[in-house]
Enzyme design. Sequence first.
Site, PDB file in Angstrom:
ATOM      1  N   GLU A 114       0.837  -1.188   0.000  1.00  0.00           N
ATOM      2  CA  GLU A 114       0.000   0.000   0.000  1.00  0.00           C
ATOM      3  C   GLU A 114       0.877   1.246   0.000  1.00  0.00           C
ATOM      4  O   GLU A 114       2.102   1.171   0.171  1.00  0.00           O
ATOM      5  CB  GLU A 114      -0.950  -0.011   1.201  1.00  0.00           C
ATOM      6  N   HIS A 247      -9.039   9.938   4.275  1.00  0.00           N
ATOM      7  CA  HIS A 247      -8.785   8.882   3.286  1.00  0.00           C
ATOM      8  C   HIS A 247      -9.068   9.462   1.912  1.00  0.00           C
ATOM      9  O   HIS A 247     -10.110  10.087   1.692  1.00  0.00           O
ATOM     10  CB  HIS A 247      -9.661   7.669   3.542  1.00  0.00           C
ATOM     11  N   ARG A 295      -1.171   9.066   1.992  1.00  0.00           N
ATOM     12  CA  ARG A 295      -2.560   9.506   1.930  1.00  0.00           C
ATOM     13  C   ARG A 295      -2.729  11.021   1.989  1.00  0.00           C
ATOM     14  O   ARG A 295      -3.621  11.576   1.341  1.00  0.00           O
ATOM     15  CB  ARG A 295      -3.355   8.854   3.069  1.00  0.00           C
ATOM     16  N   HIS A 356     -11.107  10.110   8.067  1.00  0.00           N
ATOM     17  CA  HIS A 356     -10.872   8.670   8.177  1.00  0.00           C
ATOM     18  C   HIS A 356     -10.256   8.241   9.501  1.00  0.00           C
ATOM     19  O   HIS A 356     -10.745   7.321  10.136  1.00  0.00           O
ATOM     20  CB  HIS A 356      -9.958   8.241   7.023  1.00  0.00           C
ATOM     21  N   ARG A 391      -0.533   8.673   9.542  1.00  0.00           N
ATOM     22  CA  ARG A 391      -0.522   7.220   9.705  1.00  0.00           C
ATOM     23  C   ARG A 391      -0.129   6.524   8.413  1.00  0.00           C
ATOM     24  O   ARG A 391      -0.701   6.788   7.358  1.00  0.00           O
ATOM     25  CB  ARG A 391      -1.904   6.739  10.143  1.00  0.00           C
TER      26      ARG A 391
END
Length: 543
Positions: A114, A247, A295, A356, A391
């Site tokens: 990811e 997100h 992100r 998110h 994060r």
Amino acid sequence: MSYALKVARALNAQRSTLNTPRSTQQARICMICKTSLDEANTSFAQGGVASVTNLELDNFDKHIEDTMIAGDYISDRAAVEQVVRNAPEQIRELVNWGVNFDRKENGDFDLHREGGHSEFRILHHADDTGAEIQRGLMEAVRNCPDIDVKENHFAVEIITQHHLGVRVTRRSPNIRCYGAYVLNNQPSTLSPQPIDTYLAKVTVLCTGGCGAVYLTTSNPVIATGDGIAMAYRAKATVADMEFVQFHPTVLHNPNETHPAYLITEAMRGYGGILRLPNGESFMEKYDKRLSLAPRDIVARAIDKEMKIHGIDHVCLDVTHKPAEETRKHFPNIYQKCLSMGIDITCDYIPVRPAAHYMCGGIKVDLNGQSSIERLYAIGECSCTGLHGGNRLASNSLIEAVVYAEAAARHSVEHVELYDWNDRVPEWNDEGTMTNEEKVLITQSVREVNQIMSNYVGIVRSDLRLHRAWDRLDMLYEETERLFKRVKASKDICELRNMINVGYLITRWALERKECRGLHFTTDYPLHAYDKKEPEPVNNSGNL
């Protein structure tokens, strides 16, 4: 749930050592659930859980460095190392509890990659990993006789010396937690419903995030920041509240906002390309990692493109990937989109950013213990220092189970040193009345959502933040006056918590005079690494 199971296991080990029958063992674990046991952010986590498992290609140092980079080097390295180095052991424990992760034909884990990860290290279960982890843990919890599950119970306040008549401030030493006041919110004929006193030697907050303070979020509607707000009111230290992760890709559907349906980051790791509705790609303008950038970069890029072109969404394209493979890897996303008339094997997926994940929260040490004695916090409501300014994808689930282990071990080692405090008074609501003006609460919730989304969103400015502060202060005064007049209920307690958390996010955002991690402000466009970090939030103003 992981914490409760680990404590129960430790209690059983103690019984075996001491040869103590269960009937004479007094220690029990009570789980207070706001709604049902299965309603939580965990079940919405599609992508996976990060852990170094393929030692031929990956190692702990790579995972640690990826985490530090994503966190903009604000992360606490000790916390990062604790999570990364203990992750494989916790994966094995999840498997032992019945959690299934996808594997290759040879039995090895089928690992994904990811955004922000330098290697393939994401364990997953199709595109519903969180739901699978929750299923396994719930089954274990319900089969454990030492765990008493109380569903449809709402924690109103943490009990400290304050409730014994002692003046408690943020500078008070040795603040202790003795349990919580809990609203019995089960369907019944009782109106108003009672608030019970739950005394505890150890109290653990696992209350999730606060995405519901925004207009659109991937979180369930119950994610109103209850644990953070309760701990803050009890004078616990909070940290890093300005770092709200949006997100980049939730399914654009105006009829679904709490939660908005998440399009997992794994789909970009799979090869998905972000495009404008006309088919033009745009991430090459923002980052050399393209759609696999972290992100915060992707969310800001989408936000900017939407504003430039006056559109309410962009698109994610996986139409160039083999159709059968897409359906196999993302069966739930495929079916969800198909229900809206979108076949993701040949159609673009309309997506947009949404609130998110909260990287900040209740500040805890390496044992998961807050600044209040006997009070622990685990998961999204806590600030362990792992995430720093942003994060790294799929680090949150592994953080929760690693810190559950640390907190369980520490609390079991110390619980016998604590006494029950039987001097705690019952909840006193004498002189209050049942609230017949629910419109006051629903309207205030809408206002909080609008304030946070318009003024404290992906891109911020001091002007907008000060306006949010003023509006939240007014709502706080109105809500506190109402709270003192009426019987406590779930809706007014949630509103109080949302206002408190909105204030904390705004306050911390105002104090960070730089762009860093998830905090992006037009007034301070450059990093300022040499500046002092904001001090822990104290009481200032009305909030």
